[in-house]
Structures are given as structure tokens and as C-alpha cells.
Motif scaffolding. Structure first.
Motif, PDB file in Angstrom:
ATOM      1  N   ASP A  85       0.553  -1.137  -0.086  1.00 14.86           N
ATOM      2  CA  ASP A  85       0.119  -0.026  -0.221  1.00 14.86           C
ATOM      3  C   ASP A  85       0.619   0.816  -0.078  1.00 14.86           C
ATOM      4  O   ASP A  85       2.231   0.917   0.786  1.00 14.86           O
ATOM      5  N   LYS A 161      -9.528  -4.273   9.849  1.00 12.21           N
ATOM      6  CA  LYS A 161      -9.121  -2.966   9.330  1.00 12.21           C
ATOM      7  C   LYS A 161      -7.583  -3.148   8.404  1.00 12.21           C
ATOM      8  O   LYS A 161      -7.828  -2.627   7.608  1.00 12.21           O
ATOM      9  N   ARG A 182       0.658  -4.578   5.327  1.00 16.75           N
ATOM     10  CA  ARG A 182       0.573  -4.682   6.056  1.00 16.75           C
ATOM     11  C   ARG A 182      -0.215  -4.645   7.723  1.00 16.75           C
ATOM     12  O   ARG A 182      -0.450  -3.893   8.733  1.00 16.75           O
TER      13      ARG A 182
ATOM     14  N   ASP B  85      -7.072   3.251  -2.974  1.00 13.68           N
ATOM     15  CA  ASP B  85      -6.654   2.038  -2.291  1.00 13.68           C
ATOM     16  C   ASP B  85      -7.564   0.663  -1.544  1.00 13.68           C
ATOM     17  O   ASP B  85      -8.442   1.752  -1.717  1.00 13.68           O
ATOM     18  N   LEU B  86      -7.183   0.049  -1.572  1.00 16.29           N
ATOM     19  CA  LEU B  86      -7.818  -1.401  -0.755  1.00 16.29           C
ATOM     20  C   LEU B  86      -8.361  -0.522   0.484  1.00 16.29           C
ATOM     21  O   LEU B  86      -9.330  -0.875   1.008  1.00 16.29           O
ATOM     22  N   ASP B  87      -7.994   0.573   1.359  1.00 13.15           N
ATOM     23  CA  ASP B  87      -8.806   0.762   2.499  1.00 13.15           C
ATOM     24  C   ASP B  87      -9.676   1.735   1.998  1.00 13.15           C
ATOM     25  O   ASP B  87     -11.060   1.755   2.809  1.00 13.15           O
ATOM     26  N   LYS B  90     -12.150  -0.511   0.890  1.00 13.97           N
ATOM     27  CA  LYS B  90     -13.338  -1.522   1.677  1.00 13.97           C
ATOM     28  C   LYS B  90     -14.294  -0.087   2.832  1.00 13.97           C
ATOM     29  O   LYS B  90     -15.356  -1.103   2.896  1.00 13.97           O
ATOM     30  N   ARG B 182      -8.980   9.356  -1.598  1.00 17.32           N
ATOM     31  CA  ARG B 182      -7.728   9.675  -0.983  1.00 17.32           C
ATOM     32  C   ARG B 182      -8.480  11.084   0.001  1.00 17.32           C
ATOM     33  O   ARG B 182      -8.636  10.811   1.404  1.00 17.32           O
ATOM     34  N   ARG B 185     -11.450   9.406   2.150  1.00 20.35           N
ATOM     35  CA  ARG B 185     -11.324   8.710   2.975  1.00 20.35           C
ATOM     36  C   ARG B 185     -10.772   9.688   4.222  1.00 20.35           C
ATOM     37  O   ARG B 185     -11.020   9.629   5.072  1.00 20.35           O
TER      38      ARG B 185
END
Lengths: 223, 223
Positions: A85, A161, A182, B85-87, B90, B182, B185
């Protein structure tokens, strides 16, 4: 009031500590000695490890003599070939770009390489089933071993998370596990958040009085 | 003690509010009515928007009838063609997977699509110089407009934490700006952290008494 020990750091149960200086910036060693301002990087520094120099030049795709965030992100892959990431790469840059140049030179790269290698050993140790990712019980074991006494609900939050979502999960079963990059970020984040909390909790009772600005700056400074 | 108003939420200076329900889960509407367990998805639901159905089937690359985290991540790109981003993906899944199936069905996709479109308008509004990313002063303006009275030091932390590193930064100049995913987020994170703090700060003086477990669970639950 909470009477437990919220963050025990006993070391007697640890198999293997995280890499030295885990989560903290290495000391600043380099001193500018003066000299030519435009020094073209053409070969390894004296005493450089040949293999490490080879890796450094491979990562330095544009042959600029130093490694950018993007070059580093391109070079770093997890066991399942997923890219690191951006946030993990930025965290590593922040730790190892000692001279704050915005890029990683050979000396800094040597530190970064060692750090990643050490974490790879930690990861392999806790990935008991050799799945290439850290699942819930492996994560619990890792944090217990590092000396962080996290409540089960917190471990579940960490597990969700930082889980990779590398396969379409069908229904809400357990999350698909945490890949290498991660996992490192989760460990550094828990460490830095816990230490920031502890600095305010001077009487060590697990409670702090904290302002909105303090709270937000701790959270935003964590990786 | 801190006497200022740490999180003013006055709405008089807002140009445009963030998307409705920004940061919160939509209400659960669907009720299982019984029926065939293995219903092959073959066409749009009655009343579906043809264009939206077209997009849905394009994102559903394996034609399973619903969108996985990976399919969504593959489909979502920023203005500079970088992947979300994966975050962020998610986070979006967590907001719009109303029936907790682990995937996004057509109805859920319609909500997600609307949410992203609304945020695109917000992003375009604050990207005054049309650079495709939100720079420091644009970020300041956005948060001010949303009613978050963040100290300059906190805005700087947000700016650095969520900045994309799409070009090799030479030296430590200003960070390279925040791309769309981002930015969303960052906005959702600041909102959820601020609201979690406010729930504890019942007398609204900008200070809370908080335990280590509360602190960690707030932070780990934020995107």
C-alpha cells in the motif's frame, strides 16, 4: 476506574522481539562534508555490500542514484504478489529517509532492507500455517508476544482493518488475513498509538484527559 | 483548559454540504422474502436505470451478479488513473453493503454510485486550479466549508497523511496533493473521529476523559 494493566510490556513471554528500533526513526548519522554539488552516482560507495548495491540499483529504475516513493512501491511486493500500500511505503520512507531528501539513498536503503528482512522473519514466525497471511489467532499471538495486552475486541478491529481483500469473500466469514506489508503497518500503528497514549497517561492507570487537538494529532500522525 | 470551540459545525459558510449521510451507513431496507435460493442474475431488476445497470454489469467482471471488493477496486480510478486504495474500497463496501453479504448487489451499487458522484462534485468544486488533486489551501477551504474548525497543524497532518505520492518529490517541498479517493477517505475519517470524540465530550469543552481501550477502538474503527 479501569484497574487492569492496559498495556503490559512484560518481555518474559516474547519469542522474538520486533526489529530493533521498530517504529522509530533511525538516528541521523550523515554529515554534509561539502564537496561537489553535482556528483553523478556511478558506482557503489566504498565498502558497500555488492548484493545490496545490486538490489539498490535495480529498485532505482530511473538510475537517478536514489529511490523515490514510486520506485519503492513498484519494487515491494507481498507473498501473494500484491503491491505494498502507498501508506506502508510512505511510512517506510518516513522512517528511513534520514536526511529528509524525499528519496532513499544507498545508505538509507541498507537500513530499510535490514528492517524489512527482520520483519519478514517475524512474519514467517507468526504465519504458523504458512498461508502467506496472518489470520486472527496468529495476530493475537503476535501482539501478545510483542507485549501488547490488547482486548479481544481491539484485536478483532485490527484484524478487520488491516485484512487484505485478495479474494472475493462470500458472506461475512472471517476476514481473509493480513499480508506482509499491512501486518508491518498494523504493528507500527498499534505501537505508535499506544506510546502516544502512554506519554499522556503519566500515572499509568489506563485513562487520560485529552483535548480534541491532541487526540486528532495523535491519530493523524500514526501510519 | 481549552476555551475555544474545537469543532464548530456552523452551516452558514458552507457552499455545498458533503453527500447526504456522508460517512454513515444507509438504513437497511431489504427484507428477505423467501424464494428460490439459486436465482441466476440474468437481467436488470424491474425499474432499473439502464445506464446504471450497464455500469453495474461492467464492474461485475465475473458475472456473478454482485461486485466483490476486488472487482470494485479494479473499476475505480482517480483522475490520474491511479487505483483507489484498498482501504478506501473497504470503507465504501462497509458503507454500502447494506445486507452484509460481503458483496455489492445492484441496489447497493445504485447507492454507492450516487455517493461517489456526489463526492466527485464536491471534489471538483474544491479543486479550484483543476489540478486533479486537492492541495493544502484547497483542503483548508474544504474542511472549513464542511464546518470543521481544524487547527492549521491538524490540516497539515491531514495534507501529508492523505497526499498521493504520484511523482518523485524532490526534497521536502509541499506534498503532491490529495487524489479523489484519498480525499473522500480523509473527509470520512475526520468526520468519524470528530463525532466519536464529541459523543464522549458531553459538556462540549473540547476535552475528554478516555481509557486506552476506548481510544484504540475509536482509532481502529475509523477508515
Amino acid at each position: 476506574m479501569y484497574a487492569g494493566r492496559p498495556y503490559t510490556q512484560q518481555h518474559n513471554h516474547q519469542y522474538q522481539p520486533p526489529p530493533p528500533g521498530y517504529g522509530s526513526r533511525p538516528p541521523h548519522h550523515s554529515h554534509h562534508q561539502g564537496g561537489f554539488a553535482y556528483q553523478t552516482p556511478q558506482g557503489p560507495p566504498a565498502g558497500a555490500d555488492p548484493q545490496l548495491w545490486q538490489w539498490f540499483t535495480a529498485v532505482d529504475a530511473d538510475h537517478s542514484g536514489s529511490i523515490s516513493v514510486n520506485e519503492l512501491q513498484t519494487a515491494l511486493v507481498n507473498g501473494n504478489w500484491s503491491r505494498f500500500d502507498l501508506d506502508t511505503v510512505k511510512m517506510l520512507m518516513g522512517m528511513f529517509d534520514v536526511d529528509r531528501s524525499g528519496t532513499i539513498n544507498y545508505t538509507e536503503f541498507a537500513g530499510l532492507w535490514k528492517y524489512i528482512s527482520d520483519w519478514q522473519n517475524v512474519f514467517r514466525h507468526f504465519d504458523r500455517d504458512r498461508s502467506g497471511s496472518i489470520e486472527g489467532h496468529e495476530l493475537t499471538e503476535a501482539f501478545r508476544s510483542f507485549g501488547y495486552n490488547l482486548a479481544p475486541s481491539l484485536l478483532t478491529l485490527v484484524e478487520h482493518k488491516y485484512a487484505q481483500a485478495s479474494e472475493p469473500s462470500v458472506g461475512y466469514g472471517p476476514p481473509p488475513g493480513i499480508t506482509f506489508d499491512r501486518f508491518v503497518r498494523a504493528c507500527v500503528a498499534v505501537k505508535s498509538l499506544t506510546e502516544a497514549f502512554q506519554r499522556i497517561d503519566t500515572d499509568r492507570d489506563g485513562w487520560v484527559q485529552i483535548s480534541y487537538e491532541q487526540f486528532m494529532s495523535i491519530v493523524l500522525a500514526a501510519p
